[in-house]
Design a protein around this motif. Structure first.
Motif, PDB file in Angstrom:
ATOM      1  N   ARG A 147     -51.976  28.049  11.199  1.00 27.83           N
ATOM      2  CA  ARG A 147     -52.692  28.772  10.355  1.00 27.83           C
ATOM      3  C   ARG A 147     -51.957  29.455   9.416  1.00 27.83           C
ATOM      4  NH1 ARG A 147     -56.822  30.480  15.092  1.00 27.83           N
ATOM      5  NH2 ARG A 147     -54.657  30.962  16.194  1.00 27.83           N
ATOM      6  N   ILE A 148     -50.630  29.441   9.570  1.00 29.81           N
ATOM      7  CA  ILE A 148     -49.690  29.904   8.491  1.00 29.81           C
ATOM      8  C   ILE A 148     -49.452  28.965   7.342  1.00 29.81           C
ATOM      9  CG2 ILE A 148     -47.466  30.938   8.129  1.00 29.81           C
ATOM     10  CD1 ILE A 148     -47.276  31.712  11.161  1.00 29.81           C
ATOM     11  N   GLY A 149     -49.974  29.302   6.401  1.00 30.78           N
ATOM     12  CA  GLY A 149     -50.464  28.402   5.042  1.00 30.78           C
ATOM     13  C   GLY A 149     -48.963  27.671   4.716  1.00 30.78           C
ATOM     14  N   HIS A 150     -48.026  28.421   4.660  1.00 35.16           N
ATOM     15  CA  HIS A 150     -46.667  27.712   4.329  1.00 35.16           C
ATOM     16  C   HIS A 150     -46.034  26.918   5.259  1.00 35.16           C
ATOM     17  CE1 HIS A 150     -44.154  31.196   6.001  1.00 35.16           C
ATOM     18  NE2 HIS A 150     -45.171  31.891   5.640  1.00 35.16           N
ATOM     19  N   VAL A 151     -46.272  26.987   6.452  1.00 37.76           N
ATOM     20  CA  VAL A 151     -45.760  26.192   7.258  1.00 37.76           C
ATOM     21  C   VAL A 151     -46.072  24.570   7.230  1.00 37.76           C
ATOM     22  CG1 VAL A 151     -45.238  25.547  10.149  1.00 37.76           C
ATOM     23  CG2 VAL A 151     -45.142  27.818   9.056  1.00 37.76           C
ATOM     24  N   GLU A 152     -45.196  23.601   6.748  1.00 33.60           N
ATOM     25  CA  GLU A 152     -45.785  22.422   6.709  1.00 33.60           C
ATOM     26  C   GLU A 152     -45.259  21.328   7.882  1.00 33.60           C
ATOM     27  OE1 GLU A 152     -43.566  21.084   3.233  1.00 33.60           O
ATOM     28  OE2 GLU A 152     -43.941  22.932   2.080  1.00 33.60           O
ATOM     29  N   ILE A 153     -44.359  21.691   8.632  1.00 28.69           N
ATOM     30  CA  ILE A 153     -44.060  21.115   9.863  1.00 28.69           C
ATOM     31  C   ILE A 153     -43.763  21.771  10.940  1.00 28.69           C
ATOM     32  CG2 ILE A 153     -41.987  19.534  10.702  1.00 28.69           C
ATOM     33  CD1 ILE A 153     -41.332  18.975   7.448  1.00 28.69           C
ATOM     34  N   ILE A 154     -44.378  21.254  12.243  1.00 25.75           N
ATOM     35  CA  ILE A 154     -44.101  21.872  13.427  1.00 25.75           C
ATOM     36  C   ILE A 154     -43.610  20.869  14.253  1.00 25.75           C
ATOM     37  CG2 ILE A 154     -45.133  22.947  15.396  1.00 25.75           C
ATOM     38  CD1 ILE A 154     -47.524  23.789  13.470  1.00 25.75           C
ATOM     39  N   ARG A 155     -42.305  21.166  14.860  1.00 26.33           N
ATOM     40  CA  ARG A 155     -41.481  20.171  15.767  1.00 26.33           C
ATOM     41  C   ARG A 155     -41.603  20.805  17.123  1.00 26.33           C
ATOM     42  NH1 ARG A 155     -36.922  17.354  12.013  1.00 26.33           N
ATOM     43  NH2 ARG A 155     -38.030  17.903  10.353  1.00 26.33           N
ATOM     44  N   LEU A 209     -52.290  16.139  26.368  1.00 26.51           N
ATOM     45  CA  LEU A 209     -51.196  16.593  25.547  1.00 26.51           C
ATOM     46  C   LEU A 209     -51.464  15.768  24.227  1.00 26.51           C
ATOM     47  CD1 LEU A 209     -48.745  18.289  24.961  1.00 26.51           C
ATOM     48  CD2 LEU A 209     -47.406  16.428  25.722  1.00 26.51           C
ATOM     49  N   CYS A 210     -51.450  14.550  24.377  1.00 29.86           N
ATOM     50  CA  CYS A 210     -51.391  13.571  23.128  1.00 29.86           C
ATOM     51  C   CYS A 210     -52.632  13.858  22.068  1.00 29.86           C
ATOM     52  CB  CYS A 210     -51.399  12.217  23.361  1.00 29.86           C
ATOM     53  SG  CYS A 210     -49.960  11.643  24.006  1.00 29.86           S
ATOM     54  N   ASN A 211     -53.662  14.191  22.893  1.00 32.62           N
ATOM     55  CA  ASN A 211     -55.294  14.421  22.229  1.00 32.62           C
ATOM     56  C   ASN A 211     -55.150  16.092  21.481  1.00 32.62           C
ATOM     57  OD1 ASN A 211     -56.559  12.172  22.771  1.00 32.62           O
ATOM     58  ND2 ASN A 211     -57.401  12.987  24.736  1.00 32.62           N
ATOM     59  N   MET A 212     -54.383  16.865  22.199  1.00 33.46           N
ATOM     60  CA  MET A 212     -54.216  18.085  21.712  1.00 33.46           C
ATOM     61  C   MET A 212     -53.547  18.093  20.523  1.00 33.46           C
ATOM     62  SD  MET A 212     -51.961  20.910  21.452  1.00 33.46           S
ATOM     63  CE  MET A 212     -50.656  20.784  22.764  1.00 33.46           C
ATOM     64  N   LEU A 213     -52.140  17.446  20.777  1.00 31.38           N
ATOM     65  CA  LEU A 213     -51.214  17.223  19.430  1.00 31.38           C
ATOM     66  C   LEU A 213     -51.842  16.698  18.249  1.00 31.38           C
ATOM     67  CD1 LEU A 213     -48.102  16.277  21.332  1.00 31.38           C
ATOM     68  CD2 LEU A 213     -48.556  18.524  20.242  1.00 31.38           C
ATOM     69  N   GLU A 257     -50.937  24.808  22.957  1.00 30.51           N
ATOM     70  CA  GLU A 257     -52.007  24.651  21.986  1.00 30.51           C
ATOM     71  C   GLU A 257     -52.266  26.066  21.212  1.00 30.51           C
ATOM     72  OE1 GLU A 257     -56.356  22.872  20.685  1.00 30.51           O
ATOM     73  OE2 GLU A 257     -55.916  23.009  22.807  1.00 30.51           O
ATOM     74  N   GLU A 258     -52.318  26.985  22.224  1.00 34.40           N
ATOM     75  CA  GLU A 258     -52.460  28.427  21.485  1.00 34.40           C
ATOM     76  C   GLU A 258     -51.226  28.822  20.381  1.00 34.40           C
ATOM     77  OE1 GLU A 258     -52.795  31.728  24.359  1.00 34.40           O
ATOM     78  OE2 GLU A 258     -53.599  30.549  25.725  1.00 34.40           O
ATOM     79  N   VAL A 259     -50.114  28.513  20.882  1.00 34.25           N
ATOM     80  CA  VAL A 259     -49.022  28.764  20.108  1.00 34.25           C
ATOM     81  C   VAL A 259     -48.964  27.829  18.621  1.00 34.25           C
ATOM     82  CG1 VAL A 259     -46.493  28.524  20.136  1.00 34.25           C
ATOM     83  CG2 VAL A 259     -47.417  29.362  21.853  1.00 34.25           C
ATOM     84  N   ILE A 260     -49.346  26.593  18.981  1.00 33.64           N
ATOM     85  CA  ILE A 260     -49.190  25.635  17.618  1.00 33.64           C
ATOM     86  C   ILE A 260     -50.369  26.216  16.924  1.00 33.64           C
ATOM     87  CG2 ILE A 260     -49.793  23.039  17.141  1.00 33.64           C
ATOM     88  CD1 ILE A 260     -48.317  22.283  19.641  1.00 33.64           C
ATOM     89  N   SER A 261     -51.688  26.355  17.484  1.00 36.72           N
ATOM     90  CA  SER A 261     -52.804  26.692  16.647  1.00 36.72           C
ATOM     91  C   SER A 261     -52.528  27.850  15.707  1.00 36.72           C
ATOM     92  CB  SER A 261     -54.040  26.790  17.299  1.00 36.72           C
ATOM     93  OG  SER A 261     -53.811  27.805  18.044  1.00 36.72           O
ATOM     94  N   LYS A 262     -51.932  28.722  16.091  1.00 41.00           N
ATOM     95  CA  LYS A 262     -51.393  30.061  15.530  1.00 41.00           C
ATOM     96  C   LYS A 262     -50.239  29.652  14.527  1.00 41.00           C
ATOM     97  CE  LYS A 262     -52.699  33.292  19.147  1.00 41.00           C
ATOM     98  NZ  LYS A 262     -52.320  34.055  19.992  1.00 41.00           N
TER      99      LYS A 262
END
Length: 90
Positions: A44-52, A69-73, A36-41
């Motif tokens: 926060r980058i405005g131009h990133v639209e998709i995280i896989r 995991l599902c709740n975090m995602l 979650e630390e990684v995903i949240s960071k």
């Protein structure tokens, strides 16, 4: 964490990056809180639209896909768990 910070700096500087795949080893070996630390960071980058998330865990260790995991995602919008393999499966 230094590698993650380097990656985040690169993404911030390159506005053309809109799709990020978290992979390398298998990122679901990380604790959910660390992931979650990684995903949240990244989120926060405005131009990133998709995280896989590139992972084999849904296939080899399906119990890792738990409520925590599902709740975090779900906090970060639609999430893509992408089972990956270096061997072509039939």
């Amino acid at each position: 964490m230094a590698e993650v910070d380097t990656m985040l700096d690169y993404i911030r500087k390159h506005k053309e990056v809109r799709d990020v795949i978290i992979s390398g080893g298998d990122c679901l070996t990380l604790a959910t809180s660390r992931l979650e630390e990684v995903i949240s960071k990244i989120r926060r980058i405005g131009h990133v639209e998709i995280i896989r998330i590139g992972t084999r865990f849904p296939v080899v260790l399906p119990q890792r896909i738990d409520d925590e995991l599902c709740n975090m995602l779900s906090k970060y919008g639609r999430s893509g768990l992408t089972p990956t393999s270096t061997i072509r499966e039939r």
